[in-house]
Design an enzyme around this catalytic site. Structure first.
Site, PDB file in Angstrom:
ATOM      1  N   ASP A 117      -6.979  18.017  24.129  1.00  0.00           N
ATOM      2  CA  ASP A 117      -5.558  18.040  23.936  1.00  0.00           C
ATOM      3  C   ASP A 117      -5.060  16.655  24.326  1.00  0.00           C
ATOM      4  O   ASP A 117      -5.184  16.194  25.710  1.00  0.00           O
ATOM      5  CB  ASP A 117      -4.938  18.900  24.597  1.00  0.00           C
ATOM      6  CG  ASP A 117      -3.338  18.949  24.349  1.00  0.00           C
ATOM      7  OD1 ASP A 117      -2.799  17.879  23.716  1.00  0.00           O
ATOM      8  OD2 ASP A 117      -2.819  19.959  24.714  1.00  0.00           O
TER       9      ASP A 117
ATOM     10  N   CYS B 189       3.437  24.285  23.257  1.00  0.00           N
ATOM     11  CA  CYS B 189       3.631  22.526  22.915  1.00  0.00           C
ATOM     12  C   CYS B 189       4.557  21.930  23.502  1.00  0.00           C
ATOM     13  O   CYS B 189       4.794  21.963  24.709  1.00  0.00           O
ATOM     14  CB  CYS B 189       3.611  22.536  21.386  1.00  0.00           C
ATOM     15  SG  CYS B 189       3.805  20.749  20.713  1.00  0.00           S
TER      16      CYS B 189
ATOM     17  N   HIS C 116      -4.891  21.286  20.870  1.00  0.00           N
ATOM     18  CA  HIS C 116      -3.584  21.590  21.164  1.00  0.00           C
ATOM     19  C   HIS C 116      -2.972  22.162  19.959  1.00  0.00           C
ATOM     20  O   HIS C 116      -3.286  21.987  18.816  1.00  0.00           O
ATOM     21  CB  HIS C 116      -2.904  19.978  21.265  1.00  0.00           C
ATOM     22  CG  HIS C 116      -1.281  19.867  21.379  1.00  0.00           C
ATOM     23  ND1 HIS C 116      -0.707  20.279  22.434  1.00  0.00           N
ATOM     24  CD2 HIS C 116      -0.295  19.750  20.433  1.00  0.00           C
ATOM     25  CE1 HIS C 116       0.514  20.367  22.351  1.00  0.00           C
ATOM     26  NE2 HIS C 116       0.850  19.689  21.056  1.00  0.00           N
TER      27      HIS C 116
END
Length: 254
Positions: free
Chosen positions: A189, A134, A221
């Site tokens: 994402d 991330c 994500h």
């Protein structure tokens, strides 16, 4: 996890004290160093278990709380299972902590973490590996660009905002990177759309960076985070295969 030993450590930085998790094989021998960057939800049991799995493959792994300027981990109270759709306020609670980490501060901290690892008796002292998740994928990219002589390999998974229009976007460091890079992107994402994936790849290619980028079909994500609703077991295992292959080829000579 059998075969590893984990402990909490404190690392002095120019801006305070970073709390961190250190894990390594329990054989007492030095192993290649890996700097492991957390996702936005921070240092918590799941990230420790991921670091332990990486350590069990033969690495000494440091997971810093990059929000340390805001407070020690956990900097926000998290449920055991994180579903942002049910708890949108989680992101609002994280925002003040995330705001304490600037790009300049991140690169400065990275130097401290790499110094700390290099000096540790349980590392081989050679260039380190870096992996990030991330927001941590961007930190991995900044670390590779900010300390090129210290990083042999860097990987990022379900990275966010890696190649934006901002003047301090991580991809703009491409021409400083000497490490081998790997990116595992999620195709579902919104923080890393196809045009940013393409922009990142073109920047790395133009700079001559040895890199490999893959888009994981159907992955969201956060797909490596088993304590969240975004988790994908299949994509996570694919990530482990890619990460261990990268480090196995680049860190073993250290």
């Amino acid at each position: 996890m059998a075969g590893t030993h984990g402990s909490s450590v404190d690392i002095a930085t120019p801006d305070g004290t970073a709390d961190a998790y250190l894990t390594h094989p329990d054989d007492g021998a030095p192993h290649p160093a890996v700097l492991f960057y957390m996702d936005a939800f921070g240092l918590r049991p799941h990230l420790r278990s991921m670091a332990d799995r990486l350590a069990s493959a033969g690495y000494t792994v440091l997971v810093p709380n990059v929000y340390y300027r805001h407070g020690r981990a956990p900097v926000v109270e998290l449920p055991e299972f994180i579903n942002p759709a049910d708890r949108p306020e989680i992101f609002e609670s994280i925002r003040p902590a995330a705001g304490t980490l600037t790009p300049e501060g991140a690169v400065r901290d990275a130097g401290v973490y790499l110094d700390w690892l290099a000096a540790h008796p349980l590392t081989t002292g050679g260039p380190a590996g870096v992996t990030g998740y991330c927001m941590g994928a961007g930190l991995a990219l900044r670390t590779a660009g900010g300390h090129p002589e210290r990083v042999a390999a860097a990987a990022g998974f379900h990275g966010a905002y890696l190649a934006t229009d901002a003047p301090d976007s991580p991809h703009l460091l491409a021409d400083r990177i000497t490490a081998e890079l790997y990116f595992g992107h999620a195709d579902q994402d919104r923080t890393n759309p196809a045009e940013q994936i393409d922009r990142l790849g073109k920047a790395l290619g133009a700079a001559g960076v040895h890199h490999h980028s893959e888009v994981y079909a159907g992955a969201h994500h956060g797909f490596t985070q088993a304590d969240t609703s975004m988790y994908s077991a299949e994509a996570t295992e694919r990530h482990w295969t890619a990460l261990l292959d990268l480090f196995g080829r680049t860190l073993r000579s250290g």
